[in-house]
Design an enzyme around this catalytic site. Structure first.
Site, PDB file in Angstrom:
ATOM      1  N   HIS A   1       0.865  -1.189   0.000  1.00 36.23           N
ATOM      2  CA  HIS A   1       0.000   0.000   0.000  1.00 36.23           C
ATOM      3  C   HIS A   1       0.900   1.237   0.000  1.00 36.23           C
ATOM      4  O   HIS A   1       1.961   1.244   0.627  1.00 36.23           O
ATOM      5  CB  HIS A   1      -0.909  -0.018   1.234  1.00 36.23           C
ATOM      6  CG  HIS A   1      -1.993   1.008   1.172  1.00 36.23           C
ATOM      7  ND1 HIS A   1      -1.752   2.339   1.401  1.00 36.23           N
ATOM      8  CD2 HIS A   1      -3.316   0.908   0.881  1.00 36.23           C
ATOM      9  CE1 HIS A   1      -2.889   3.011   1.253  1.00 36.23           C
ATOM     10  NE2 HIS A   1      -3.857   2.170   0.945  1.00 36.23           N
TER      11      HIS A   1
ATOM     12  N   GLU B   1      -4.125   2.263  -7.122  1.00 40.93           N
ATOM     13  CA  GLU B   1      -4.489   3.341  -6.204  1.00 40.93           C
ATOM     14  C   GLU B   1      -3.549   4.518  -6.439  1.00 40.93           C
ATOM     15  O   GLU B   1      -2.458   4.577  -5.840  1.00 40.93           O
ATOM     16  CB  GLU B   1      -4.335   2.885  -4.750  1.00 40.93           C
ATOM     17  CG  GLU B   1      -5.327   1.872  -4.282  1.00 40.93           C
ATOM     18  CD  GLU B   1      -5.519   1.929  -2.759  1.00 40.93           C
ATOM     19  OE1 GLU B   1      -6.637   2.172  -2.320  1.00 40.93           O
ATOM     20  OE2 GLU B   1      -4.537   1.754  -2.029  1.00 40.93           O
TER      21      GLU B   1
HETATM   22  P1  13P Z   1      -9.702   6.469   0.634  1.00 39.94           P
HETATM   23  O1  13P Z   1     -10.866   5.651   0.144  1.00 39.94           O
HETATM   24  O2  13P Z   1      -9.918   7.028   1.996  1.00 39.94           O
HETATM   25  O3  13P Z   1      -9.281   7.486  -0.372  1.00 39.94           O
HETATM   26  O4  13P Z   1      -8.468   5.466   0.816  1.00 39.94           O
HETATM   27  C1  13P Z   1      -8.140   4.633  -0.235  1.00 39.94           C
HETATM   28  C2  13P Z   1      -7.184   3.619   0.256  1.00 39.94           C
HETATM   29  O5  13P Z   1      -6.065   3.941   0.601  1.00 39.94           O
HETATM   30  C3  13P Z   1      -7.650   2.226   0.315  1.00 39.94           C
HETATM   31  O6  13P Z   1      -6.593   1.352   0.483  1.00 39.94           O
END
Ligand code: 13P
Length: 244
Positions: free
Chosen positions: A96, A166
Protein backbone atom coordinates in the site's frame (compact mmCIF):
# COMPACT_ATOMS: atom_id res chain seq x y z
CA UNK A 1 -20.80 -16.18 -15.75
CA UNK A 2 -20.63 -12.77 -14.09
CA UNK A 3 -18.14 -12.50 -11.26
CA UNK A 4 -19.32 -10.47 -8.28
CA UNK A 5 -17.24 -7.36 -7.73
CA UNK A 6 -15.00 -7.32 -4.67
CA UNK A 7 -15.53 -4.57 -2.15
CA UNK A 8 -12.38 -4.39 -0.04
CA UNK A 9 -12.80 -2.29 3.09
CA UNK A 10 -9.44 -1.01 4.32
CA UNK A 11 -10.00 0.11 7.90
CA UNK A 12 -6.35 1.28 8.16
CA UNK A 13 -5.37 2.26 11.76
CA UNK A 14 -8.88 2.94 13.02
CA UNK A 15 -11.24 1.53 15.69
CA UNK A 16 -10.74 -0.28 18.98
CA UNK A 17 -11.49 -4.01 19.21
CA UNK A 18 -14.85 -3.24 20.81
CA UNK A 19 -15.74 -0.77 18.07
CA UNK A 20 -14.58 -3.18 15.36
CA UNK A 21 -16.72 -6.00 16.75
CA UNK A 22 -19.77 -3.73 16.96
CA UNK A 23 -19.24 -2.44 13.42
CA UNK A 24 -18.72 -5.95 12.05
CA UNK A 25 -22.00 -7.01 13.66
CA UNK A 26 -23.75 -4.20 11.78
CA UNK A 27 -22.04 -5.17 8.55
CA UNK A 28 -23.06 -8.79 9.01
CA UNK A 29 -26.68 -7.64 9.35
CA UNK A 30 -26.39 -5.51 6.21
CA UNK A 31 -25.04 -8.53 4.32
CA UNK A 32 -27.88 -10.72 5.62
CA UNK A 33 -30.56 -8.18 4.75
CA UNK A 34 -29.30 -7.31 1.31
CA UNK A 35 -29.12 -9.56 -1.66
CA UNK A 36 -25.89 -7.93 -2.63
CA UNK A 37 -24.14 -9.09 -5.77
CA UNK A 38 -20.86 -7.92 -4.25
CA UNK A 39 -18.30 -9.79 -2.23
CA UNK A 40 -17.10 -7.96 0.87
CA UNK A 41 -13.57 -8.35 2.21
CA UNK A 42 -12.61 -6.53 5.39
CA UNK A 43 -9.03 -5.44 6.13
CA UNK A 44 -9.04 -4.57 9.84
CA UNK A 45 -5.99 -3.86 12.01
CA UNK A 46 -4.19 -7.22 12.38
CA UNK A 47 -4.85 -7.78 16.10
CA UNK A 48 -8.59 -7.91 15.35
CA UNK A 49 -8.45 -10.59 12.66
CA UNK A 50 -8.70 -13.65 14.91
CA UNK A 51 -11.58 -12.27 17.03
CA UNK A 52 -13.51 -11.10 13.98
CA UNK A 53 -13.00 -14.44 12.26
CA UNK A 54 -14.23 -16.42 15.28
CA UNK A 55 -17.26 -14.24 15.93
CA UNK A 56 -18.21 -13.62 12.26
CA UNK A 57 -17.15 -16.71 10.30
CA UNK A 58 -18.90 -15.49 7.15
CA UNK A 59 -16.78 -12.34 6.87
CA UNK A 60 -13.75 -12.59 4.61
CA UNK A 61 -10.70 -11.12 6.27
CA UNK A 62 -7.65 -9.44 4.86
CA UNK A 63 -4.43 -8.31 6.53
CA UNK A 64 -3.17 -4.81 5.77
CA UNK A 65 0.44 -5.98 5.53
CA UNK A 66 2.62 -8.95 6.40
CA UNK A 67 6.26 -9.54 7.26
CA UNK A 68 9.10 -9.82 4.80
CA UNK A 69 10.37 -12.66 7.02
CA UNK A 70 8.78 -16.00 6.37
CA UNK A 71 10.39 -18.36 8.88
CA UNK A 72 9.59 -18.10 12.60
CA UNK A 73 12.35 -16.19 14.35
CA UNK A 74 13.53 -13.27 16.46
CA UNK A 75 11.73 -10.50 14.55
CA UNK A 76 10.11 -8.45 17.29
CA UNK A 77 6.95 -6.72 16.19
CA UNK A 78 6.64 -8.59 12.90
CA UNK A 79 3.63 -10.68 11.86
CA UNK A 80 4.33 -13.39 9.32
CA UNK A 81 2.04 -14.68 6.60
CA UNK A 82 1.88 -17.98 8.48
CA UNK A 83 0.66 -16.27 11.66
CA UNK A 84 -1.91 -14.22 9.74
CA UNK A 85 -3.17 -17.30 7.93
CA UNK A 86 -3.54 -19.09 11.27
CA UNK A 87 -5.68 -16.17 12.48
CA UNK A 88 -7.99 -16.49 9.49
CA UNK A 89 -6.60 -13.99 6.96
CA UNK A 90 -7.42 -15.10 3.43
CA UNK A 91 -6.07 -11.97 1.72
CA UNK A 92 -3.40 -9.37 2.42
CA UNK A 93 -2.82 -5.91 1.08
CA UNK A 94 0.82 -5.64 0.08
CA UNK A 95 2.71 -2.49 -0.89
CA UNK A 96 0.00 0.00 0.00
CA UNK A 97 1.32 3.47 -0.79
CA UNK A 98 1.15 4.39 2.90
CA UNK A 99 3.58 1.55 3.63
CA UNK A 100 5.80 2.60 0.74
CA UNK A 101 5.80 6.20 2.01
CA UNK A 102 6.00 5.85 5.81
CA UNK A 103 7.93 2.59 6.08
CA UNK A 104 10.21 2.93 3.05
CA UNK A 105 8.92 -0.26 1.48
CA UNK A 106 10.60 -0.95 -1.81
CA UNK A 107 9.38 -2.99 -4.76
CA UNK A 108 11.88 -5.69 -3.78
CA UNK A 109 10.43 -5.87 -0.24
CA UNK A 110 6.96 -6.00 -1.70
CA UNK A 111 7.91 -8.81 -4.10
CA UNK A 112 9.21 -10.89 -1.18
CA UNK A 113 6.04 -10.28 0.85
CA UNK A 114 3.94 -11.38 -2.11
CA UNK A 115 5.89 -14.67 -2.26
CA UNK A 116 5.33 -15.19 1.49
CA UNK A 117 1.60 -14.60 1.11
CA UNK A 118 1.29 -17.09 -1.73
CA UNK A 119 3.26 -19.71 0.19
CA UNK A 120 0.68 -19.57 3.00
CA UNK A 121 -2.38 -19.48 0.75
CA UNK A 122 -3.06 -15.81 1.32
CA UNK A 123 -4.20 -14.02 -1.83
CA UNK A 124 -2.00 -10.95 -2.30
CA UNK A 125 -3.63 -7.64 -3.14
CA UNK A 126 -0.68 -5.79 -4.62
CA UNK A 127 -1.12 -2.02 -4.51
CA UNK A 128 0.43 0.09 -7.23
CA UNK A 129 0.04 3.75 -8.08
CA UNK A 130 1.78 6.95 -9.07
CA UNK A 131 2.10 10.39 -7.45
CA UNK A 132 0.59 13.44 -9.11
CA UNK A 133 4.06 14.77 -9.98
CA UNK A 134 4.89 11.50 -11.68
CA UNK A 135 1.63 11.53 -13.68
CA UNK A 136 2.14 15.13 -14.72
CA UNK A 137 5.73 14.50 -15.73
CA UNK A 138 4.46 11.70 -17.98
CA UNK A 139 6.50 8.82 -16.56
CA UNK A 140 3.69 7.08 -14.75
CA UNK A 141 3.36 4.16 -17.15
CA UNK A 142 7.02 3.26 -16.69
CA UNK A 143 6.65 3.50 -12.94
CA UNK A 144 3.56 1.26 -12.88
CA UNK A 145 5.31 -1.22 -15.18
CA UNK A 146 8.28 -1.32 -12.86
CA UNK A 147 6.05 -1.83 -9.83
CA UNK A 148 4.42 -4.77 -11.61
CA UNK A 149 7.63 -6.39 -12.84
CA UNK A 150 9.31 -6.21 -9.47
CA UNK A 151 6.45 -7.37 -7.29
CA UNK A 152 4.31 -9.81 -9.28
CA UNK A 153 5.75 -13.34 -9.23
CA UNK A 154 5.47 -15.45 -12.35
CA UNK A 155 7.03 -18.65 -11.11
CA UNK A 156 5.18 -20.51 -9.83
CA UNK A 157 2.04 -18.81 -11.11
CA UNK A 158 -0.18 -17.85 -8.18
CA UNK A 159 -3.72 -19.30 -8.20
CA UNK A 160 -5.20 -15.90 -7.51
CA UNK A 161 -3.77 -12.43 -7.49
CA UNK A 162 -5.34 -9.01 -7.14
CA UNK A 163 -3.72 -5.81 -8.36
CA UNK A 164 -5.10 -2.63 -6.87
CA UNK A 165 -4.52 0.57 -8.79
CA UNK A 166 -4.49 3.34 -6.20
CA UNK A 167 -3.06 6.62 -7.50
CA UNK A 168 -1.47 8.45 -4.57
CA UNK A 169 -3.14 11.69 -5.57
CA UNK A 170 -6.53 10.11 -5.15
CA UNK A 171 -6.15 8.50 -1.73
CA UNK A 172 -8.04 10.53 0.86
CA UNK A 173 -8.22 13.61 -1.37
CA UNK A 174 -11.65 13.37 -2.98
CA UNK A 175 -9.95 13.42 -6.40
CA UNK A 176 -10.83 10.48 -8.62
CA UNK A 177 -9.24 9.82 -12.02
CA UNK A 178 -11.58 9.80 -15.01
CA UNK A 179 -12.95 6.42 -16.04
CA UNK A 180 -10.76 6.60 -19.14
CA UNK A 181 -7.66 7.20 -17.05
CA UNK A 182 -8.39 4.14 -14.93
CA UNK A 183 -9.27 2.05 -17.99
CA UNK A 184 -5.96 3.08 -19.56
CA UNK A 185 -4.05 1.78 -16.54
CA UNK A 186 -6.04 -1.48 -16.49
CA UNK A 187 -5.20 -1.97 -20.15
CA UNK A 188 -1.54 -1.38 -19.39
CA UNK A 189 -1.63 -3.93 -16.56
CA UNK A 190 -3.51 -6.64 -18.47
CA UNK A 191 -1.43 -6.13 -21.61
CA UNK A 192 1.85 -6.17 -19.70
CA UNK A 193 4.13 -8.94 -21.04
CA UNK A 194 5.08 -9.85 -17.47
CA UNK A 195 1.47 -10.72 -16.71
CA UNK A 196 0.66 -12.61 -19.88
CA UNK A 197 0.63 -16.05 -18.29
CA UNK A 198 -1.10 -14.65 -15.25
CA UNK A 199 -4.04 -12.91 -16.88
CA UNK A 200 -6.55 -15.58 -15.82
CA UNK A 201 -5.45 -15.49 -12.18
CA UNK A 202 -5.40 -11.73 -11.96
CA UNK A 203 -8.20 -9.39 -10.87
CA UNK A 204 -8.00 -5.64 -11.02
CA UNK A 205 -9.47 -3.27 -8.48
CA UNK A 206 -9.45 0.49 -8.18
CA UNK A 207 -8.92 2.45 -4.94
CA UNK A 208 -8.85 6.15 -4.02
CA UNK A 209 -11.73 8.34 -2.77
CA UNK A 210 -14.38 5.74 -3.58
CA UNK A 211 -17.75 6.54 -2.02
CA UNK A 212 -21.46 5.85 -2.36
CA UNK A 213 -21.79 8.53 -5.04
CA UNK A 214 -19.10 7.34 -7.44
CA UNK A 215 -18.88 3.55 -6.92
CA UNK A 216 -21.44 2.61 -9.56
CA UNK A 217 -19.71 4.64 -12.21
CA UNK A 218 -16.37 3.13 -11.26
CA UNK A 219 -17.76 -0.41 -11.43
CA UNK A 220 -18.73 0.22 -15.04
CA UNK A 221 -15.06 0.37 -16.13
CA UNK A 222 -14.03 -2.43 -18.47
CA UNK A 223 -12.18 -5.26 -16.69
CA UNK A 224 -12.74 -3.86 -13.20
CA UNK A 225 -13.00 -6.57 -10.56
CA UNK A 226 -13.80 -4.45 -7.55
CA UNK A 227 -13.02 -1.47 -5.37
CA UNK A 228 -10.61 -0.84 -2.51
CA UNK A 229 -12.22 1.60 -0.10
CA UNK A 230 -10.67 3.53 2.79
CA UNK A 231 -12.58 6.19 4.72
CA UNK A 232 -16.03 5.47 3.24
CA UNK A 233 -15.75 1.85 4.40
CA UNK A 234 -15.82 3.04 8.02
CA UNK A 235 -19.17 4.76 7.58
CA UNK A 236 -22.16 2.48 8.01
CA UNK A 237 -24.35 4.54 5.72
CA UNK A 238 -21.77 4.55 2.94
CA UNK A 239 -20.98 0.85 3.07
CA UNK A 240 -24.71 0.02 3.19
CA UNK A 241 -25.27 1.91 -0.06
CA UNK A 242 -22.19 0.48 -1.72
CA UNK A 243 -23.12 -3.11 -0.87
CA UNK A 244 -26.68 -2.64 -1.98
P1 13P B 1 -9.70 6.47 0.63
O1 13P B 1 -10.87 5.65 0.14
O2 13P B 1 -9.92 7.03 2.00
O3 13P B 1 -9.28 7.49 -0.37
O4 13P B 1 -8.47 5.47 0.82
C1 13P B 1 -8.14 4.63 -0.23
C2 13P B 1 -7.18 3.62 0.26
O5 13P B 1 -6.06 3.94 0.60
C3 13P B 1 -7.65 2.23 0.32
O6 13P B 1 -6.59 1.35 0.48
Amino acid sequence: MTISPLIIANWKMHLTLKEAMAYAAKIEKILELQKSNKQLIIAPPSPFIASLGERFPKLQLCAQDLSIFDEDGPYTGEISAKILASCGAKYSLIGHSERREYFDETNVTIGKKVQNAIKHNITPIICIGESLECRQAGGFKDLLSYQIISSVPTNPIPKELIIAYEPLWSIGTGLVPSLDQIAEVFELILGHPHLKRLAKACRLVYGGSVNSKNYQNLLSIKDIGGLLIGSASLKEEEITKILN
